[in-house]
Design a protein around this motif. Structure first.
Motif, PDB file in Angstrom:
ATOM      1  N   TYR A 223       0.834  -1.213   0.000  1.00 33.36           N
ATOM      2  CA  TYR A 223       0.000   0.000   0.000  1.00 33.36           C
ATOM      3  C   TYR A 223       0.863   1.255   0.000  1.00 33.36           C
ATOM      4  N   VAL A 224       1.996   1.201   0.694  1.00 34.45           N
ATOM      5  CA  VAL A 224       2.926   2.340   0.657  1.00 34.45           C
ATOM      6  C   VAL A 224       3.389   2.575  -0.781  1.00 34.45           C
ATOM      7  N   ARG A 225       3.701   1.492  -1.489  1.00 37.53           N
ATOM      8  CA  ARG A 225       4.151   1.632  -2.886  1.00 37.53           C
ATOM      9  C   ARG A 225       3.077   2.292  -3.747  1.00 37.53           C
ATOM     10  N   ILE A 226       1.822   1.863  -3.540  1.00 38.79           N
ATOM     11  CA  ILE A 226       0.722   2.454  -4.312  1.00 38.79           C
ATOM     12  C   ILE A 226       0.650   3.953  -4.046  1.00 38.79           C
ATOM     13  N   VAL A 227       0.690   4.330  -2.767  1.00 35.65           N
ATOM     14  CA  VAL A 227       0.591   5.750  -2.409  1.00 35.65           C
ATOM     15  C   VAL A 227       1.737   6.548  -3.041  1.00 35.65           C
ATOM     16  N   LEU A 228       2.971   6.070  -2.870  1.00 34.17           N
ATOM     17  CA  LEU A 228       4.117   6.829  -3.388  1.00 34.17           C
ATOM     18  C   LEU A 228       4.077   6.903  -4.904  1.00 34.17           C
ATOM     19  N   ASN A 229       3.648   5.830  -5.564  1.00 36.21           N
ATOM     20  CA  ASN A 229       3.526   5.870  -7.023  1.00 36.21           C
ATOM     21  C   ASN A 229       2.470   6.870  -7.471  1.00 36.21           C
ATOM     22  N   GLU A 230       1.327   6.894  -6.781  1.00 35.85           N
ATOM     23  CA  GLU A 230       0.269   7.847  -7.164  1.00 35.85           C
ATOM     24  C   GLU A 230       0.737   9.287  -6.960  1.00 35.85           C
ATOM     25  N   ILE A 231       1.481   9.526  -5.879  1.00 32.66           N
ATOM     26  CA  ILE A 231       2.029  10.872  -5.660  1.00 32.66           C
ATOM     27  C   ILE A 231       2.958  11.256  -6.814  1.00 32.66           C
ATOM     28  N   VAL A 232       3.887  10.362  -7.129  1.00 31.47           N
ATOM     29  CA  VAL A 232       4.890  10.674  -8.160  1.00 31.47           C
ATOM     30  C   VAL A 232       4.232  10.829  -9.530  1.00 31.47           C
ATOM     31  N   ARG A 233       3.214  10.030  -9.809  1.00 36.52           N
ATOM     32  CA  ARG A 233       2.514  10.154 -11.101  1.00 36.52           C
ATOM     33  C   ARG A 233       1.956  11.559 -11.305  1.00 36.52           C
ATOM     34  N   ARG A 234       1.546  12.208 -10.202  1.00 36.71           N
ATOM     35  CA  ARG A 234       0.966  13.551 -10.325  1.00 36.71           C
ATOM     36  C   ARG A 234       2.052  14.638 -10.336  1.00 36.71           C
ATOM     37  N   VAL A 235       3.083  14.422  -9.538  1.00 37.28           N
ATOM     38  CA  VAL A 235       4.014  15.508  -9.229  1.00 37.28           C
ATOM     39  C   VAL A 235       5.239  15.500 -10.157  1.00 37.28           C
ATOM     40  N   ASN A 236       5.701  14.309 -10.510  1.00 37.94           N
ATOM     41  CA  ASN A 236       6.788  14.177 -11.494  1.00 37.94           C
ATOM     42  C   ASN A 236       6.560  12.924 -12.325  1.00 37.94           C
ATOM     43  N   PRO A 237       5.626  12.998 -13.295  1.00 41.44           N
ATOM     44  CA  PRO A 237       5.214  11.801 -14.036  1.00 41.44           C
ATOM     45  C   PRO A 237       6.375  11.075 -14.704  1.00 41.44           C
ATOM     46  N   ALA A 238       7.431  11.810 -15.054  1.00 35.84           N
ATOM     47  CA  ALA A 238       8.572  11.179 -15.733  1.00 35.84           C
ATOM     48  C   ALA A 238       9.228  10.126 -14.862  1.00 35.84           C
TER      49      ALA A 238
END
Length: 246
Positions: A223-238
Motif C-alpha cells: 500500500y505504501v508503494r501504491i501511495v508513493l507511485n500515485e504521488i509521483v505520477r501527479r508531481v513528477n510523471p517522468a
C-alpha cells in the motif's frame, strides 16, 4: 581456480520498508505568524535541484500522528533519490517526534492554519519548486481548509475523513481550481471510496482513487508503494512508476 564474486553494490537491492536512500537531509525550523517555532526536516535530491516539492501534513497528533508517520517518512527516505523530489516534513504545533517538539498546543485544525502558511513560506523563501501538499487524515483537513495558496500546485489527500473540512472547503477548492487527488482506502474507518466519490463531486477537478484492500493507516509495503507511485505520477510523471529495487 578462483572465481571473483561480483561486488554487492552492483546487485540491485529490493526496496523494503526500512530502506533509506541517499538524500541531502537538513533539520529545519518553521516560524509561524503567531510566534511559534515548529521543527521539521527537508530532504533534497543529492547533487541536483528538485523538480517539485512535497509539503507533508501529518495525521492527527492527539492520536499519534507526527512528521514521522510511516508513509511520510518513507516518502522522505525514497522520493528524493527515486523521483528528484524535495520532501518537507514538520510537526504541527504541540506535536512531538524524534526531531523534537514544535512549540504551542494542538489547535483542533484551526490555529494550524499558521503552520501550513509557515511551511509554504519556507518553501517560497528557499526557492523550492512546484509545491504540492500531501496531507494524510487530519493533514487532509489542513490542506483543504488552509492550503489554497497561490504557491500551491495541487494537493494529494491520503485517507481524507472530510470531518473538519466540509462542503464550504470543497467549494472553495473547486473555485481555487488546482488539482485535487484523494487516495481512499477500500476499508477506511471514516470515508470509503463510494461516499468519497459522491462528496468530492463538488470539486470538478477532483479525482478519487479507491485503493482495494487498503485501510486508513496504509499499513503494509504494497500500500505504501501504491501511495508513493500515485504521488509521483501527479508531481513528477517522468519518474513513474517507481522502481522496486535500486
Amino acid at each position: 581456480m578462483s572465481h571473483s564474486q561480483p561486488h554487492a553494490e552492483s546487485q540491485p537491492r529490493d526496496i523494503r520498508a526500512s530502506t533509506v536512500l541517499p538524500a541531502k537531509r537538513d533539520d529545519i525550523e518553521l516560524h509561524t505568524a503567531d510566534g511559534l517555532t515548529l521543527v521539521g526536516e527537508l530532504a533534497l535530491p543529492e547533487g541536483k535541484p528538485p523538480v517539485a516539492t512535497l509539503v507533508c501534513l501529518h495525521p492527527l497528533p492527539t492520536h499519534g500522528g507526527m512528521m514521522d508517520s510511516h508513509v511520510l517518512r518513507k516518502a522522505s527516505y525514497r522520493l528524493p533519490a527515486l523521483a528528484d523530489l524535495a520532501v518537507l516534513r514538520f510537526n504541527t504545533r504541540g506535536t512531538t517526534s524524534e526531531r523534537g517538539t514544535s512549540q504551542g498546543s494542538f489547535g483542533e485544525g484551526e490555529t494550524e492554519r499558521y503552520d501550513v502558511a509557515a511551511a509554504l513560506e519556507y518553501a517560497e523563501f528557499h526557492d523550492l519548486p512546484h509545491p504540492w501538499l500531501v496531507g494524510w487524515s487530519f493533514g487532509t483537513e489542513l490542506a483543504l481548509k488552509w492550503g489554497r495558496d497561490p504557491l500551491v500546485e495541487g494537493a494529494i489527500l491520503l485517507s481524507p475523513p472530510l470531518r473538519r473540512a466540509g462542503e464550504a472547503d470543497l467549494d472553495a477548492w473547486a473555485e481555487f481550481g488546482r488539482p485535487l487527488v484523494a487516495l481512499v482506502p477500500e476499508f477506511d474507518d471514516y470515508l470509503q471510496p463510494e461516499e468519497a466519490t459522491r462528496r468530492f463531486a463538488r470539486v470538478p477537478q477532483a479525482e478519487v482513487v479507491g485503493v482495494d484492500g487498503a485501510k486508513h493507516l496504509w499499513v503494509g509495503e504494497p500500500y505504501v508503494r501504491i501511495v508513493l507511485n500515485e504521488i509521483v505520477r501527479r508531481v513528477n510523471p517522468a519518474a513513474a512508476p517507481l522502481p522496486m529495487a535500486v
